[in-house]
Write a protein that holds these residues in place. Structure first.
Motif, PDB file in Angstrom:
ATOM      1  N   TYR A  53      -6.672   1.531   1.164  1.00 40.46           N
ATOM      2  CA  TYR A  53      -7.714   2.638   1.483  1.00 40.46           C
ATOM      3  C   TYR A  53      -7.235   3.573   2.854  1.00 40.46           C
ATOM      4  O   TYR A  53      -7.845   4.566   3.021  1.00 40.46           O
ATOM      5  N   ARG A  54      -6.525   2.744   3.786  1.00 46.23           N
ATOM      6  CA  ARG A  54      -6.139   3.514   4.801  1.00 46.23           C
ATOM      7  C   ARG A  54      -5.129   4.620   4.630  1.00 46.23           C
ATOM      8  O   ARG A  54      -4.884   5.728   5.250  1.00 46.23           O
ATOM      9  N   GLY A  55      -4.415   4.662   3.357  1.00 45.30           N
ATOM     10  CA  GLY A  55      -3.485   5.539   2.935  1.00 45.30           C
ATOM     11  C   GLY A  55      -3.957   6.669   2.395  1.00 45.30           C
ATOM     12  O   GLY A  55      -3.242   7.613   1.975  1.00 45.30           O
ATOM     13  N   ALA A 102      -8.368   9.640   5.506  1.00 43.66           N
ATOM     14  CA  ALA A 102      -9.010   8.360   5.722  1.00 43.66           C
ATOM     15  C   ALA A 102      -9.427   8.090   7.091  1.00 43.66           C
ATOM     16  O   ALA A 102      -8.694   8.656   7.731  1.00 43.66           O
ATOM     17  N   SER A 103     -10.135   7.048   7.259  1.00 42.69           N
ATOM     18  CA  SER A 103     -10.205   6.504   8.514  1.00 42.69           C
ATOM     19  C   SER A 103      -9.123   5.742   9.038  1.00 42.69           C
ATOM     20  O   SER A 103      -8.146   5.353   8.206  1.00 42.69           O
ATOM     21  N   ASP A 104      -8.877   5.547  10.354  1.00 39.64           N
ATOM     22  CA  ASP A 104      -7.831   4.989  10.774  1.00 39.64           C
ATOM     23  C   ASP A 104      -7.826   3.293  10.988  1.00 39.64           C
ATOM     24  O   ASP A 104      -6.777   2.644  11.335  1.00 39.64           O
ATOM     25  N   HIS A 105      -8.845   2.929  10.280  1.00 41.00           N
ATOM     26  CA  HIS A 105      -9.328   1.367  10.061  1.00 41.00           C
ATOM     27  C   HIS A 105      -9.182   1.199   8.471  1.00 41.00           C
ATOM     28  O   HIS A 105      -9.531   2.178   7.712  1.00 41.00           O
ATOM     29  N   ALA A 106      -8.891   0.133   8.048  1.00 39.19           N
ATOM     30  CA  ALA A 106      -8.966  -0.360   6.719  1.00 39.19           C
ATOM     31  C   ALA A 106     -10.267  -1.141   6.629  1.00 39.19           C
ATOM     32  O   ALA A 106     -10.342  -1.927   7.304  1.00 39.19           O
ATOM     33  N   PRO A 107     -11.103  -1.098   5.537  1.00 40.27           N
ATOM     34  CA  PRO A 107     -12.042  -2.083   5.197  1.00 40.27           C
ATOM     35  C   PRO A 107     -11.541  -3.588   5.138  1.00 40.27           C
ATOM     36  O   PRO A 107     -10.497  -3.907   4.590  1.00 40.27           O
ATOM     37  N   THR A 108     -12.277  -4.371   6.050  1.00 38.13           N
ATOM     38  CA  THR A 108     -11.626  -5.748   6.022  1.00 38.13           C
ATOM     39  C   THR A 108     -13.147  -6.607   5.573  1.00 38.13           C
ATOM     40  O   THR A 108     -14.163  -6.121   5.857  1.00 38.13           O
ATOM     41  N   ARG A 145      -8.173 -15.375   9.551  1.00 40.65           N
ATOM     42  CA  ARG A 145      -7.324 -16.424  10.058  1.00 40.65           C
ATOM     43  C   ARG A 145      -7.403 -17.537   9.131  1.00 40.65           C
ATOM     44  O   ARG A 145      -6.653 -18.729   8.912  1.00 40.65           O
ATOM     45  N   ALA A 146      -8.684 -17.713   8.744  1.00 42.66           N
ATOM     46  CA  ALA A 146      -9.088 -19.088   7.886  1.00 42.66           C
ATOM     47  C   ALA A 146      -8.423 -19.042   6.564  1.00 42.66           C
ATOM     48  O   ALA A 146      -7.874 -19.783   5.963  1.00 42.66           O
ATOM     49  N   ARG A 147      -8.209 -17.624   6.020  1.00 42.86           N
ATOM     50  CA  ARG A 147      -7.480 -17.449   4.825  1.00 42.86           C
ATOM     51  C   ARG A 147      -5.931 -17.189   5.030  1.00 42.86           C
ATOM     52  O   ARG A 147      -5.452 -17.402   3.986  1.00 42.86           O
ATOM     53  N   TYR A 148      -5.637 -16.569   6.093  1.00 41.06           N
ATOM     54  CA  TYR A 148      -4.236 -16.514   6.345  1.00 41.06           C
ATOM     55  C   TYR A 148      -3.633 -16.789   7.661  1.00 41.06           C
ATOM     56  O   TYR A 148      -3.814 -15.963   8.680  1.00 41.06           O
ATOM     57  N   PRO A 149      -3.640 -18.172   7.812  1.00 38.95           N
ATOM     58  CA  PRO A 149      -3.274 -18.726   8.994  1.00 38.95           C
ATOM     59  C   PRO A 149      -2.111 -18.194   9.989  1.00 38.95           C
ATOM     60  O   PRO A 149      -1.908 -18.058  10.851  1.00 38.95           O
ATOM     61  N   GLU A 150      -0.886 -17.657   8.805  1.00 42.08           N
ATOM     62  CA  GLU A 150       0.128 -17.195   9.617  1.00 42.08           C
ATOM     63  C   GLU A 150       0.458 -15.771   8.886  1.00 42.08           C
ATOM     64  O   GLU A 150      -0.052 -15.635   7.599  1.00 42.08           O
ATOM     65  N   GLY A 151       1.159 -15.094   9.666  1.00 39.73           N
ATOM     66  CA  GLY A 151       1.631 -13.906   9.230  1.00 39.73           C
ATOM     67  C   GLY A 151       0.945 -12.515   9.485  1.00 39.73           C
ATOM     68  O   GLY A 151      -0.317 -12.572  10.067  1.00 39.73           O
ATOM     69  N   ALA A 152       1.492 -11.399   9.462  1.00 42.92           N
ATOM     70  CA  ALA A 152       0.962 -10.131  10.101  1.00 42.92           C
ATOM     71  C   ALA A 152      -0.247  -9.906   9.108  1.00 42.92           C
ATOM     72  O   ALA A 152      -0.159  -9.689   8.125  1.00 42.92           O
ATOM     73  N   VAL A 153      -1.286  -9.618   9.709  1.00 41.89           N
ATOM     74  CA  VAL A 153      -2.530  -9.118   9.264  1.00 41.89           C
ATOM     75  C   VAL A 153      -3.182  -7.827   9.939  1.00 41.89           C
ATOM     76  O   VAL A 153      -3.524  -8.140  11.031  1.00 41.89           O
ATOM     77  N   PHE A 154      -2.997  -6.526   9.579  1.00 41.58           N
ATOM     78  CA  PHE A 154      -3.290  -5.448  10.436  1.00 41.58           C
ATOM     79  C   PHE A 154      -4.534  -4.790   9.795  1.00 41.58           C
ATOM     80  O   PHE A 154      -4.849  -4.893   8.638  1.00 41.58           O
ATOM     81  N   THR A 155      -5.383  -4.283  10.436  1.00 47.17           N
ATOM     82  CA  THR A 155      -6.558  -3.644   9.941  1.00 47.17           C
ATOM     83  C   THR A 155      -6.579  -1.970  10.562  1.00 47.17           C
ATOM     84  O   THR A 155      -7.586  -1.495  10.099  1.00 47.17           O
ATOM     85  N   PHE A 156      -5.918  -1.869  11.470  1.00 50.59           N
ATOM     86  CA  PHE A 156      -6.054  -0.417  12.350  1.00 50.59           C
ATOM     87  C   PHE A 156      -4.559   0.162  12.551  1.00 50.59           C
ATOM     88  O   PHE A 156      -3.599  -0.665  12.742  1.00 50.59           O
ATOM     89  N   TRP A 157      -4.188   1.366  12.086  1.00 48.38           N
ATOM     90  CA  TRP A 157      -3.267   2.031  12.202  1.00 48.38           C
ATOM     91  C   TRP A 157      -3.390   3.294  12.889  1.00 48.38           C
ATOM     92  O   TRP A 157      -4.129   4.355  12.176  1.00 48.38           O
ATOM     93  N   ASP A 158      -3.085   3.800  13.991  1.00 49.57           N
ATOM     94  CA  ASP A 158      -3.438   4.996  14.758  1.00 49.57           C
ATOM     95  C   ASP A 158      -2.784   6.399  13.862  1.00 49.57           C
ATOM     96  O   ASP A 158      -1.899   6.090  13.053  1.00 49.57           O
TER      97      ASP A 158
END
Length: 259
Positions: free
Chosen positions: A241-243, A247-253, A192-205
């Motif tokens: 990498y999630r795609g 793959a894992s259901d998490h993306a590297p963050t 959030r320091a880098r992207y104060p606004e907007g959708a940022v997701f790290t997990f997709w079931d």
């Protein structure tokens, strides 16, 4: 220094994807969660062959955390979160790498809620808050990296659907309040320091076409102490990498610090 948090969802099942990531992105520090591997079955030789030293805290079939360091051995500081000597879950490990203290955290999921699993989650967050305060008192660069299993807000910046997650332990007011109590100690949420606004997701079931619909949420966080936040250069999610296959259901963050 690039520090990544990556819930691998089974290190032996996802080992090709992990090694692929290490080779392509070459993070300096990789904090891994949900190893689902006992200590003796951790693939240390494969990790070493990829150019990384490692410390790990395993558990057969469940949980498990590790810290990898490129070209060096992490200096283990702590295995297990203080505050409950009878805690059998392998969810916390802490090491020093290149002057940075990194913690790999796999916070309890807490479902179903209400119930004992949710109570354990909240108690674990309280224990983490106490230890986080001790780390801040050291006045050194620290990164609390991991799968926190907390969606910080109910906004579409952090979750694809408030309705879909309304009864989930990951987005309960108590979970969010406990996360904020840690954050308000003086930690910086790097994403959030880098992207104060907007959708940022790290997990997709894996179910219901969540990846294909971009129906995700943000639960993988890197919280930086003031000394680390002062060095912040960049942060992001390696979403592609999630795609990949199996793959894992998490993306590297990740976060990049100037140290």
């Amino acid at each position: 220094m690039k520090i990544v948090t990556y819930n691998v969802n089974g290190i032996r099942a996802r080992l090709p994807r992990l090694l692929e990531y290490l080779e392509e992105q070459k993070p300096d520090v990789a904090c891994l969660q949900e190893l689902k591997s006992a200590d003796e079955t951790f693939p240390a030789a494969d990790i070493e062959a990829a150019g990384y030293g490692a410390v790990w805290h395993g558990q057969k079939g469940f949980n498990g955390v590790a810290i990898l360091a490129r070209g060096t051995e992490p200096k283990l500081r702590r295995m297990g979160l203080p505050g409950d000597p009878d805690d059998t879950h392998s969810r916390y490990i802490e090491a020093e790498v290149g002057g940075i203290v990194a913690a790999s955290i796999y916070l309890p999921n807490g479902n179903p809620q209400p119930g004992p699993k949710f109570d354990y989650k909240l108690a674990w967050l309280d224990r983490l808050r106490s230890h986080a305060a001790e780390l801040l008192a050291e006045e050194v660069p620290v990164a609390l990296a991991g799968d926190w299993n907390v969606i910080p807000t109910t906004t579409h910046d952090d979750v694809f659907s408030r309705r879909a997650m309304a009864s989930d332990a990951l987005m309960q007011p108590e979970s969010q309040a406990a996360y904020r109590r840690i954050l308000h100690q003086g930690w910086t949420d790097a994403i959030r320091a880098r992207y104060p606004e907007g959708a940022v997701f790290t997990f997709w079931d894996y179910t219901a076409g969540c990846w294909q619909r971009d129906a995700g949420f943000r639960i993988d966080h890197l919280l930086l102490s003031p000394q680390a936040a002062d060095c912040l250069l960049d942060a992001g999610v390696d979403k592609e990498y999630r795609g990949r296959e199996k793959a894992s259901d998490h993306a590297p963050t990740w976060v990049e610090l100037e140290v």
